[in-house]
Motif scaffolding. Structure first.
Motif, PDB file in Angstrom:
ATOM      1  N   GLU A 160       0.823  -1.215   0.000  1.00  8.23           N
ATOM      2  CA  GLU A 160       0.000   0.000   0.000  1.00  8.23           C
ATOM      3  C   GLU A 160       0.860   1.270   0.000  1.00  8.23           C
ATOM      4  O   GLU A 160       0.352   2.375  -0.119  1.00  8.23           O
ATOM      5  N   SER A 171      -6.309  -3.351  -1.265  1.00 12.82           N
ATOM      6  CA  SER A 171      -7.488  -4.073  -1.741  1.00 12.82           C
ATOM      7  C   SER A 171      -7.448  -5.525  -1.282  1.00 12.82           C
ATOM      8  O   SER A 171      -6.386  -6.137  -1.240  1.00 12.82           O
ATOM      9  N   THR A 212      -9.830  -7.616  -2.748  1.00 16.67           N
ATOM     10  CA  THR A 212     -10.620  -8.248  -3.799  1.00 16.67           C
ATOM     11  C   THR A 212      -9.941  -9.533  -4.235  1.00 16.67           C
ATOM     12  O   THR A 212      -8.721  -9.546  -4.377  1.00 16.67           O
ATOM     13  N   SER A 258      -4.796  -2.528   6.211  1.00 15.29           N
ATOM     14  CA  SER A 258      -5.251  -1.811   5.031  1.00 15.29           C
ATOM     15  C   SER A 258      -5.642  -0.394   5.447  1.00 15.29           C
ATOM     16  O   SER A 258      -6.644  -0.193   6.129  1.00 15.29           O
ATOM     17  N   GLN A 299      -6.431   1.936   3.335  1.00 14.00           N
ATOM     18  CA  GLN A 299      -7.559   2.256   2.464  1.00 14.00           C
ATOM     19  C   GLN A 299      -8.884   1.798   3.083  1.00 14.00           C
ATOM     20  O   GLN A 299      -9.859   2.527   3.086  1.00 14.00           O
ATOM     21  N   LEU A 300      -8.900   0.585   3.620  1.00 15.55           N
ATOM     22  CA  LEU A 300     -10.122   0.026   4.204  1.00 15.55           C
ATOM     23  C   LEU A 300     -10.268   0.360   5.686  1.00 15.55           C
ATOM     24  O   LEU A 300     -11.302   0.055   6.276  1.00 15.55           O
TER      25      LEU A 300
END
Length: 163
Positions: A41, A74, A76, A107, A109-110
């Motif tokens: 990241e 991510s 995903t 994460s 981002q999350l």
């Protein structure tokens, strides 16, 4: 006539089996190699990564327990970080022969963190103790945006508990 119908039927089934895909290889979402600190990241500087890596290497030799840090933006195709971390741990063991004692997955981002340990460390540290270390030392620093300090203090406390 029956022979022709029989041969035609066999040919149709045989040709279907010849062209059918028998093994579907799902592409992996994980990297092909992992080190002690894997900042996918890009939230740490190269000096911070080196410092954490050196600390984890030295303490692996002392405690015989490998701690692996992974940051990812991510997860995903997974829908939750727990499933992702379990799949990553399984991938590390089965495909890369990396046997981690503790896997720290973050994460930014999350806005999530997952720390999981293997059964062999349960004699030295319970899941609750691991959660307490994360909530006391790591999460406050992550909330301030200092990912390095959170990881540094968290890993230091985990190693102390494993000694």
């Amino acid at each position: 006539m029956k022979k022709i119908a029989f041969l035609l039927t066999i040919f149709l089934f045989l040709s279907h089996n010849l062209f059918a895909q028998t093994k579907t290889e799902t592409p992996t979402v994980f990297a092909k190699s992992y080190d002690y600190v894997n900042d996918f990241e890009k939230i740490l500087t190269s000096d911070q990564i080196k410092s954490l890596t050196d600390f984890l290497k030295v303490n692996e030799a002392k405690t015989k327990n490998k701690i692996l840090i992974v940051t990812t933006a991510s997860i995903t195709p997974y829908t939750d970080l727990t499933d992702y971390s379990l799949a990553l741990d399984k991938y590390l063991i089965s495909k890369l022969n990396i046997d981690t004692s503790i896997l720290i997955l973050i994460s930014k981002q999350l806005r999530q963190i997952q720390v999981q340990g293997v059964n062999k460390i349960r004699a030295k540290m319970t899941d609750q103790e691991m959660k307490d270390i994360v909530s006391t030392y790591v999460i406050p620093e992550l909330k301030k945006g200092d990912y390095y300090k959170g990881l540094q203090e968290g890993t230091r406390q985990l190693v102390k508990k494993l000694e």
